[in-house]
Scaffold this motif. Structure first.
Motif: not given
Length: 111
Positions: A40, A45, A67, A75-76, A78, A81
């Motif tokens: 993401f 995100a 991150y 950018y993350f 998924k 997270l």
């Protein structure tokens, strides 16, 4: 190892070729990524976490959320997270009571 006659060689070669094709197909399926990781950007995100973009930036700055950074962009992953959200889970009263009872039983056994 089986010995083949000259007349059996074409059929044996065909069978060997078919087996090699199946083996090659299996190996390529094994090395082909079946499920690629979803990445993401900040906006995606934030939407995924139901946060504002500015809140997500603050959490990233405080290193509260996992991150990755390339240049000036964040950018993350998924999966990271999702794991971060899971780790923030608070126990219910009944779970805390159950843990307390288990602890008391362990203490009583040691005594």
């Amino acid at each position: 190892m089986e010995n083949f006659t000259f007349e059996q060689m074409p059929q044996a070669m065909r069978l060997l070729h078919e087996k090699m094709d199946r083996l090659e197909l299996l190996l390529t399926e094994q090395h082909t990524p079946q499920d690629t990781e979803t990445i993401f950007n900040v906006t995606q995100a934030a939407a995924f976490l139901h946060l504002s973009v500015s809140t997500l930036y603050v959490k990233a700055c405080r290193r509260e959320v996992p991150y990755n950074k390339q240049g000036k962009r964040l950018y993350f992953y998924k999966s990271e997270l999702e794991e971060w959200v899971r780790k923030g889970r608070k126990k219910t009263v009944s779970e805390i009571q159950e843990e307390a009872q288990q602890h008391m039983l362990r203490v009583a056994r040691k005594a």
